[in-house]
Design an enzyme around this catalytic site. Structure first.
Site, PDB file in Angstrom:
ATOM      1  N   SER A 237      -2.828   1.277   4.373  1.00 37.41           N
ATOM      2  CA  SER A 237      -2.288   1.023   3.032  1.00 37.41           C
ATOM      3  C   SER A 237      -1.407  -0.356   3.354  1.00 37.41           C
ATOM      4  O   SER A 237      -1.371  -0.982   4.305  1.00 37.41           O
ATOM      5  CB  SER A 237      -1.118   2.116   2.691  1.00 37.41           C
ATOM      6  OG  SER A 237      -0.244   1.947   3.289  1.00 37.41           O
ATOM      7  N   LYS A 238      -0.983  -0.906   1.957  1.00 36.27           N
ATOM      8  CA  LYS A 238      -0.572  -2.091   2.094  1.00 36.27           C
ATOM      9  C   LYS A 238       0.633  -2.302   3.141  1.00 36.27           C
ATOM     10  O   LYS A 238       0.921  -3.445   3.623  1.00 36.27           O
ATOM     11  CB  LYS A 238       0.174  -2.326   0.841  1.00 36.27           C
ATOM     12  CG  LYS A 238      -0.688  -2.830  -0.426  1.00 36.27           C
ATOM     13  CD  LYS A 238      -0.173  -3.698  -1.397  1.00 36.27           C
ATOM     14  CE  LYS A 238      -1.149  -4.221  -2.315  1.00 36.27           C
ATOM     15  NZ  LYS A 238      -1.211  -3.557  -3.309  1.00 36.27           N
ATOM     16  N   ARG A 239       1.227  -1.283   3.609  1.00 36.82           N
ATOM     17  CA  ARG A 239       2.316  -1.108   4.693  1.00 36.82           C
ATOM     18  C   ARG A 239       1.732  -1.830   5.789  1.00 36.82           C
ATOM     19  O   ARG A 239       2.368  -2.136   6.693  1.00 36.82           O
ATOM     20  CB  ARG A 239       2.679   0.352   4.946  1.00 36.82           C
ATOM     21  CG  ARG A 239       4.042   0.831   3.980  1.00 36.82           C
ATOM     22  CD  ARG A 239       4.114   2.135   4.462  1.00 36.82           C
ATOM     23  NE  ARG A 239       3.184   2.846   4.300  1.00 36.82           N
ATOM     24  CZ  ARG A 239       2.484   3.805   5.402  1.00 36.82           C
ATOM     25  NH1 ARG A 239       3.340   3.657   6.534  1.00 36.82           N
ATOM     26  NH2 ARG A 239       1.680   4.603   5.203  1.00 36.82           N
TER      27      ARG A 239
END
Ligand code: GLU
Length: 461
Positions: A237-239
């Site tokens: 994910s964006k993390r």
């Protein structure tokens, strides 16, 4: 039988690397089998941001060079078809009208929750003559007993008891079809032979198989590919950093590197780490797709990218970075650009790094990194710079080979070790402690700028 596969993204934003990988596997499977790859945009749910998201997806594929043989088709253009098929099912008995109200269903769901059991529709309307003129939904008529079994090409056999399913809605009261129904109608209409998609869709598959049967069709082969996780084992994910393929483009990655790397996320061929698209088109098989989750490892992607950058012809690279150069207000037609690119190739992991490395060549005047200047432009170094300028002043042609020969001869004669004075020369020429090899740097700068920079630094500029 011709293999027909599809990639069917719901347009929610830019093309995610996981989606790009699913699309790639479909595309490669089609190529390997001499089949057809179809792109279908599943945009029935909401119109919000549709165009922008579709543009992001199409732009991602354009950059990667994955072209669909058919499509893009848009589900939003096909609503009448879904409705007609749902009505066909109603006529054949595969579906029935349900007039249970939202309030009734909610109340029953609450009872189920209180009793801690999963709620399944009680089939209240299944064998009931429902009154006309009352809003209704259409529900699929599923078998009450037995099980649905399919042989997933990647995950193996998957069995689901029909008691775990219920007579789910296929057409809402407003006449729009629900997701699983649209997917099956399209897959039937488009003659899809193999459904290759993320394993987050495994749970939908039994329901979809029932819909095939109700429509009197054979289900296709299913192959569910593993998820992609970040290095911490959690879903990518964006993390974890950039997740859209166009974001990787903007970070300076080559589409060839991206494709090669994506192919290795859950698929392998011996211990080969790098592939061209043409190789993949030949080598790809579903049998070699792994069932366990893949890990997105930026270091590996960097490695592939760096190798490809080193291998590409300088002229090709110069063409690819031309828009980035222009975006910085520099001239992509600079006559020395090819030489500069060739000099930077060895040490650039990304195109952005390469363009950064061009800064000293485009700069009118050297911009000094104060730390490098303090450390290397010392009083002892300055006379060396002045002498070196004189030593190379008349070299002709002013190319890396002859410039280097003259410079090294002069340094040796004066007892200056290149190891000791090299960084001072570098800082004088570029302002920084990192640059391409010195003689290449001089050749790219050309005679005039080389002499001017060495002499300016020698004079304490
Ligand atoms: N539209 C679905 C998604 O984006 C894929 C449906 C499918 O492949 O069957 O997750």
């Amino acid at each position: 039988m011709t293999v027909r596969v599809r990639f069917a993204p719901s347009p929610t934003g830019d093309l995610h690397v996981g989606s790009a990988r699913s699309a790639l596997f479909n595309y490669l499977f089609a190529r390997a089998k001499g089949g057809v790859y179809i792109l279908r945009i599943e945009d029935t749910d909401e119109e919000r941001n549709r165009e922008e998201a579709v543009r992001g997806i199409l732009g991602g594929f354009e950059w990667l060079g994955i072209r669909a043989d058919e499509g893009p088709f848009y589900q939003s253009d096909r609503k009448a078809l879904y409705r007609a098929k749902a009505e066909e099912l109603l006529a054949s008995g595969g579906a029935y009208r349900c007039v249970c109200t939202v309030e009734e269903l909610d109340a029953r769901r609450k009872v189920a929750q209180a009793e801690k059991r999963p709620y399944r529709y009680e089939r209240t309307c299944r064998d009931r003559k429902v009154p006309d003129g009352v809003p209704f939904v259409l529900r699929a008529r599923l078998p009450e007993d037995g099980e649905v079994v399919f042989e997933d090409r990647i995950l193996g056999p998957i069995r689901t008891g029909n008691r775990e399913l219920d007579d789910f809605v296929i057409l809402r009261a407003n006449g729009t079809a629900i997701y699983n129904f649209c997917v099956v109608v399209d897959d039937v209409e488009m003659g899809i032979t193999h459904v290759i998609r993320g394993n987050d869709h495994v749970a939908n598959t039994p329901k979809q198989i029932h819909l095939y049967r109700l429509l009197g069709k054979e289900p296709p082969v299913f192959a569910h590919i593993p998820m992609i996780n970040g290095p911490d084992g959690k879903k990518l994910s964006k993390r974890h950093g950039a997740v859209g393929v166009l974001a990787w483009r903007d970070l300076g990655y080559l589409p060839e590197a991206m494709l090669s790397y994506l192919s290795r996320l859950g698929w392998s061929h011996g211990d080969q780490e790098e592939f061209t698209l043409a190789e993949l088109e030949r080598l790809f098989t579903l049998e070699a797709v792994n069932a366990s989750a893949a890990v997105f490892d930026v270091k590996k992607l960097e490695w592939v990218n760096g190798r490809l950058i080193r291998r590409l012809p300088a002229a090709d690279l110069a063409g690819r970075i031309a828009p980035m150069i222009a975006a910085r207000g520099w001239d992509p037609a600079a006559p020395w650009l090819g030489k500069a690119v060739a000099a930077l190739q060895e040490r650039s992991v990304t195109l952005v790094q390469m363009v950064d490395g061009l800064a000293p060549f485009y700069a009118e005047a050297v911009v000094f990194d104060p730390k490098a200047k303090g450390k290397f432009l010392t009083p002892e170094a300055l006379p060396v710079l002045a002498g070196l300028a004189d030593a190379v002043a008349k070299v002709d042609p002013f190319e890396a080979g002859p410039v280097g020969a003259a410079a090294e001869a002069w340094l040796a004669a004066g007892g200056h070790e290149l190891k000791k004075v090299g960084q001072s020369i570098r800082v004088a020429l570029t302002g920084a402690a990192v640059s391409p090899p010195l003689w290449d740097t001089m050749a790219v700068l050309g005679r005039e700028r080389t002499l001017a920079r060495l002499r300016a630094a020698a004079a304490g500029a």
